[in-house]
Design a protein around this motif. Structure first.
Motif, short mmCIF file in Angstrom:
data_model
loop_
_atom_site.label_atom_id
_atom_site.label_comp_id
_atom_site.label_asym_id
_atom_site.label_seq_id
_atom_site.Cartn_x
_atom_site.Cartn_y
_atom_site.Cartn_z
N PRO A 139 0.80 -1.23 0.00
CA PRO A 139 0.00 0.00 0.00
C PRO A 139 0.83 1.27 0.00
O PRO A 139 0.33 2.35 -0.34
CB PRO A 139 -0.82 -0.11 1.29
CG PRO A 139 -0.01 -1.01 2.18
CD PRO A 139 0.66 -1.98 1.26
N SER A 140 2.11 1.16 0.37
CA SER A 140 2.98 2.33 0.45
C SER A 140 4.41 1.87 0.63
O SER A 140 4.68 0.68 0.82
CB SER A 140 2.58 3.22 1.63
OG SER A 140 2.75 2.52 2.85
N ARG A 141 5.32 2.82 0.60
CA ARG A 141 6.70 2.51 0.95
C ARG A 141 6.74 2.10 2.42
O ARG A 141 5.99 2.60 3.26
CB ARG A 141 7.57 3.75 0.73
CG ARG A 141 9.00 3.61 1.19
CD ARG A 141 9.80 4.81 0.71
NE ARG A 141 11.00 5.04 1.49
CZ ARG A 141 11.90 5.95 1.19
NH1 ARG A 141 11.73 6.73 0.13
NH2 ARG A 141 12.97 6.11 1.94
N GLY A 142 7.62 1.15 2.76
CA GLY A 142 7.73 0.70 4.14
C GLY A 142 7.73 -0.81 4.25
O GLY A 142 7.81 -1.53 3.25
N CYS A 143 7.62 -1.30 5.47
CA CYS A 143 7.65 -2.73 5.77
C CYS A 143 6.24 -3.23 6.02
O CYS A 143 5.51 -2.66 6.84
CB CYS A 143 8.53 -3.00 6.99
SG CYS A 143 10.23 -2.39 6.79
N HIS A 144 5.85 -4.29 5.33
CA HIS A 144 4.46 -4.77 5.37
C HIS A 144 4.42 -6.26 5.69
O HIS A 144 5.17 -7.05 5.11
CB HIS A 144 3.77 -4.49 4.04
CG HIS A 144 3.84 -3.06 3.62
ND1 HIS A 144 2.99 -2.09 4.12
CD2 HIS A 144 4.70 -2.42 2.77
CE1 HIS A 144 3.29 -0.91 3.58
NE2 HIS A 144 4.33 -1.09 2.78
N LEU A 145 3.53 -6.64 6.59
CA LEU A 145 3.38 -8.04 7.00
C LEU A 145 2.55 -8.79 5.95
O LEU A 145 1.41 -8.41 5.66
CB LEU A 145 2.69 -8.08 8.36
CG LEU A 145 2.67 -9.42 9.10
CD1 LEU A 145 4.07 -9.89 9.43
CD2 LEU A 145 1.84 -9.29 10.38
N ILE A 146 3.12 -9.87 5.37
CA ILE A 146 2.43 -10.58 4.29
C ILE A 146 2.31 -12.08 4.58
O ILE A 146 2.04 -12.86 3.67
CB ILE A 146 3.15 -10.37 2.94
CG1 ILE A 146 4.59 -10.91 3.00
CG2 ILE A 146 3.14 -8.90 2.54
CD1 ILE A 146 5.26 -11.02 1.62
#
Length: 205
Positions: A68-75
């Motif tokens: 959804p955006s720059r950064g760290c995302h839990l997948i």
């Protein structure tokens, strides 16, 4: 290169002893009352050709995830959803995740407090600051201030993960989750944040 479960290990028979009496022989001398010669062969507990071994299973799938955006995302949930049918067929094995990009990365870290993911992004920006694009540190600057720093962060964090499989599930710790780290504001040439991940499963049932 096949994966061998512990039950498939076998003994290798020792080579028959020489009659030359060489001190290099690894066979013990015959017992006086055994009636056997020094050339008798030691028996092995099993034979490689007699071992029953389940053939390893291989599965591979490519998935697309849009951050959804720059950064760290839990997948983690996205990964589990994509591979659940194949994963359930493996009792012991390995899962490899490989991201097919040079300005995004994968890692395993805290899955509970979202502040950890925010702090990871802040720390990465301090480790590789965008200012390096403008102060002469970097030469590869034509794609914007987030591009070369994105390449650096991708190599620092890594493009692949290997996770054990146990009884049809990814053997992650209680507080561990899989992160997709998006290092660009716009994606390559402003193309968004859709990232492709190849997932390869290998193991035995």
């Amino acid at each position: 290169g096949a994966f061998l479960p512990p039950s498939s290990f076998y003994s290798i028979p020792l080579v028959e002893a020489s009659d030359s009496g060489s001190s290099g022989s690894c066979l013990p001398p015959s017992s006086p009352d055994s009636g056997s010669s020094s050339s008798s062969r030691l028996s092995s507990s099993s034979n490689p050709t007699d071992s029953t071994m389940a053939a390893p299973q291989w599965f591979q799938k490519e998935i697309s995830i849009t951050a959804p955006s720059r950064g760290c995302h839990l997948i983690t949930s996205d990964i589990n959803k994509a591979i659940k049918d194949d994963l359930s067929k493996i009792k012991i094995g390995l899962a490899n995740l490989f991201i097919m990009h040079t300005s995004a990365s994968l890692t395993v870290n805290e899955n509970a407090d979202p502040d950890v993911r925010r702090d990871m992004e802040v720390a990465l920006n301090k480790i590789v600051p965008a200012e390096w694009n403008r102060d002469g540190t970097f030469r590869h600057t034509m794609e914007g201030d987030d591009d070369m720093p994105g390449h650096m962060k991708s190599s620092l964090m890594g493009a692949s993960l290997t996770i054990p499989i146990r009884n049809g599930r990814l053997a992650l710790g209680t507080w561990q989750g899989v992160y997709l780290n998006e290092h660009r504001n716009q994606g390559g040439w402003g193309g968004g944040h859709t990232r492709h991940i190849v997932i390869t499963l290998q193991g035995t049932s």
